[in-house]
Design a protein around this motif. Structure first.
Motif, mmCIF file in Angstrom:
data_model
loop_
_atom_site.group_PDB
_atom_site.id
_atom_site.type_symbol
_atom_site.label_atom_id
_atom_site.label_comp_id
_atom_site.label_asym_id
_atom_site.label_seq_id
_atom_site.Cartn_x
_atom_site.Cartn_y
_atom_site.Cartn_z
ATOM 1 N N ALA A 44 0.808 -1.214 0.000
ATOM 2 C CA ALA A 44 0.000 0.000 0.000
ATOM 3 C C ALA A 44 0.843 1.268 0.000
ATOM 4 C CB ALA A 44 -0.930 -0.007 1.210
ATOM 5 N N LEU A 45 2.160 1.134 0.218
ATOM 6 C CA LEU A 45 3.034 2.311 0.235
ATOM 7 C C LEU A 45 3.325 2.772 -1.183
ATOM 8 C CD1 LEU A 45 5.562 1.246 3.029
ATOM 9 C CD2 LEU A 45 3.516 2.675 3.238
ATOM 10 N N PRO A 46 3.708 4.031 -1.367
ATOM 11 C CA PRO A 46 4.012 4.525 -2.712
ATOM 12 C C PRO A 46 5.212 3.805 -3.313
ATOM 13 C CG PRO A 46 4.664 6.126 -1.043
ATOM 14 C CD PRO A 46 3.867 5.073 -0.330
ATOM 15 N N PHE A 56 11.923 -0.602 1.718
ATOM 16 C CA PHE A 56 10.824 -0.625 2.677
ATOM 17 C C PHE A 56 10.749 -2.006 3.322
ATOM 18 C CE2 PHE A 56 8.149 2.596 0.011
ATOM 19 C CZ PHE A 56 9.052 3.602 0.332
ATOM 20 N N THR A 57 10.780 -2.069 4.616
ATOM 21 C CA THR A 57 10.561 -3.311 5.356
ATOM 22 C C THR A 57 9.585 -2.992 6.483
ATOM 23 O OG1 THR A 57 12.449 -2.903 6.820
ATOM 24 C CG2 THR A 57 12.865 -4.217 4.843
ATOM 25 N N GLY A 110 -0.621 9.523 4.144
ATOM 26 C CA GLY A 110 -0.921 9.220 2.754
ATOM 27 C C GLY A 110 0.348 8.765 2.057
ATOM 28 N N GLY A 111 0.728 9.438 0.980
ATOM 29 C CA GLY A 111 1.944 9.096 0.249
ATOM 30 C C GLY A 111 3.171 9.862 0.694
ATOM 31 N N THR A 112 3.078 10.575 1.814
ATOM 32 C CA THR A 112 4.190 11.387 2.310
ATOM 33 C C THR A 112 4.814 10.724 3.533
ATOM 34 O OG1 THR A 112 3.219 13.461 1.508
ATOM 35 C CG2 THR A 112 4.858 13.621 3.272
ATOM 36 N N LEU A 113 6.123 10.557 3.490
ATOM 37 C CA LEU A 113 6.861 10.051 4.645
ATOM 38 C C LEU A 113 7.367 11.244 5.451
ATOM 39 C CD1 LEU A 113 8.135 7.722 6.263
ATOM 40 C CD2 LEU A 113 10.130 7.882 4.728
ATOM 41 N N VAL A 114 6.883 11.373 6.662
ATOM 42 C CA VAL A 114 7.296 12.462 7.551
ATOM 43 C C VAL A 114 8.361 11.909 8.490
ATOM 44 C CG1 VAL A 114 6.542 14.176 9.243
ATOM 45 C CG2 VAL A 114 4.980 13.438 7.409
ATOM 46 N N LEU A 157 8.969 13.692 2.667
ATOM 47 C CA LEU A 157 9.360 13.135 1.377
ATOM 48 C C LEU A 157 8.114 12.655 0.646
ATOM 49 C CD1 LEU A 157 11.913 11.687 3.481
ATOM 50 C CD2 LEU A 157 12.806 11.949 1.175
ATOM 51 N N HIS A 158 7.961 13.088 -0.610
ATOM 52 C CA HIS A 158 6.746 12.747 -1.357
ATOM 53 C C HIS A 158 7.023 12.860 -2.853
ATOM 54 C CE1 HIS A 158 5.970 17.109 -2.158
ATOM 55 N NE2 HIS A 158 6.605 17.230 -0.991
#
Length: 287
Positions: free
Chosen positions: A45-47, A118-119, A162-166, A198-199
């Motif tokens: 489900a991650l970008p 991604f893990t 959402g699709g942004t990693l903070v 990051l997006h």
């Protein structure tokens, strides 16, 4: 003055220490639970940040000119001198050494590719360059440690909006630079805090929006953005980097073994470099 124990007392002391260590370990919180199939399925489900990413260096230069950090007056004088030294042909190469580039300079001024892994519970960023570019961003809900061990890349925790990693980063060594290019920047001197968002901006462009607080350097928090482009061609794959190899050349020792021989330098210029394959003496045995 030494402390001496007889054999039985020494064994008892060792056993006591071992028992205490086991008890202490049992009380340590488990922060990395075993990943489940559901955890791995959730990664879908991650970008899609696959491939490697290379920096928009023209944008780095533009940001340097149009959005410089709000330096404190004393720091601004240091920065002005560094720019003057660059113009005079004697730059202070703050990244040209074997220490990690560190945060936030890695994301601000990198010239090299990097990739995301991604893990469950974390995002790993692997960078090409000095062999020390690796960031672990914990996304398992943990907090920062109360007393983090300082490091060049700091302690990073993150979450997805959402699709942004903070990403929130603290715990940086005071020697880690806040740099605007490879020859202009100053150590943070402690108490630096970085928040990143990051997006994707389109299918193959990644933005890193950074808010950097460094109370000993800046008059206020500095907001800046860096852009990176996705590369899928094989030539952009991450390769091994060794910071020392630039000062060495291929050679043979007196036994015919392949070795690296140091290249003499004078004023940063290689001189009398041994020819490839030239024999070099063995290192003396340690005393």
């Amino acid at each position: 003055m030494g402390i001496f124990l007889n054999r039985s007392a020494g064994v008892a002391a060792v056993l006591a220490i071992a028992a205490w260590s086991t008890l202490a370990a049992a009380k340590e919180p488990i922060i990395t639970a075993p990943a489940t199939v559901k955890d791995y399925q959730a990664l879908a489900a991650l970008p899609d940040w696959s491939g490697t990413w290379t920096p928009d260096m023209s944008d780095q230069i533009a940001q340097e000119k149009t959005n410089p950090p709000p330096w404190k007056p004393a720091i601004a004088k240091q920065i002005a001198k560094m720019y003057a030294d660059v113009r005079a042909g004697r730059p202070f190469e703050i990244i040209d050494h074997c220490f990690p580039t560190g945060m936030p300079s890695w994301m601000l001024i990198t010239h090299n590719a990097f990739e995301f892994l991604f893990t469950p519970g974390r995002v790993i960023i692997l960078g090409e360059g000095d062999g020390n570019r690796l960031r672990r961003i914990y996304t398992d809900g943990r907090a920062h440690p109360a007393d983090p061990d300082p490091s060049f890349h700091g302690h990073s925790i993150g979450h997805w909006e959402g699709g942004t990693l903070v990403v929130d980063t603290i715990g940086l060594v005071p020697q880690a630079y806040l740099a605007v290019n490879e020859a202009v920047g100053v150590p943070n001197n402690g108490d630096m805090h970085i928040v990143e968002r990051l997006h994707l901006q389109g299918p193959d462009t990644l933005y890193d929006d950074l808010d950097i607080t460094a109370s000993k350097l800046l008059t206020q928090s500095w907001h800046t953005t860096r852009k990176y482009y996705r590369q899928r061609a094989q030539k952009y794959e991450i390769v091994e980097g060794e910071c020392e190899l630039g000062g060495f050349t291929d050679a043979k020792d007196s036994n015919g073994n392949d070795v690296f021989a140091p290249v003499p330098f004078h004023n940063n210029v290689p001189v009398a470099a041994p020819a490839p394959g030239a024999a070099v003496p063995e290192k003396p045995a340690s005393q």
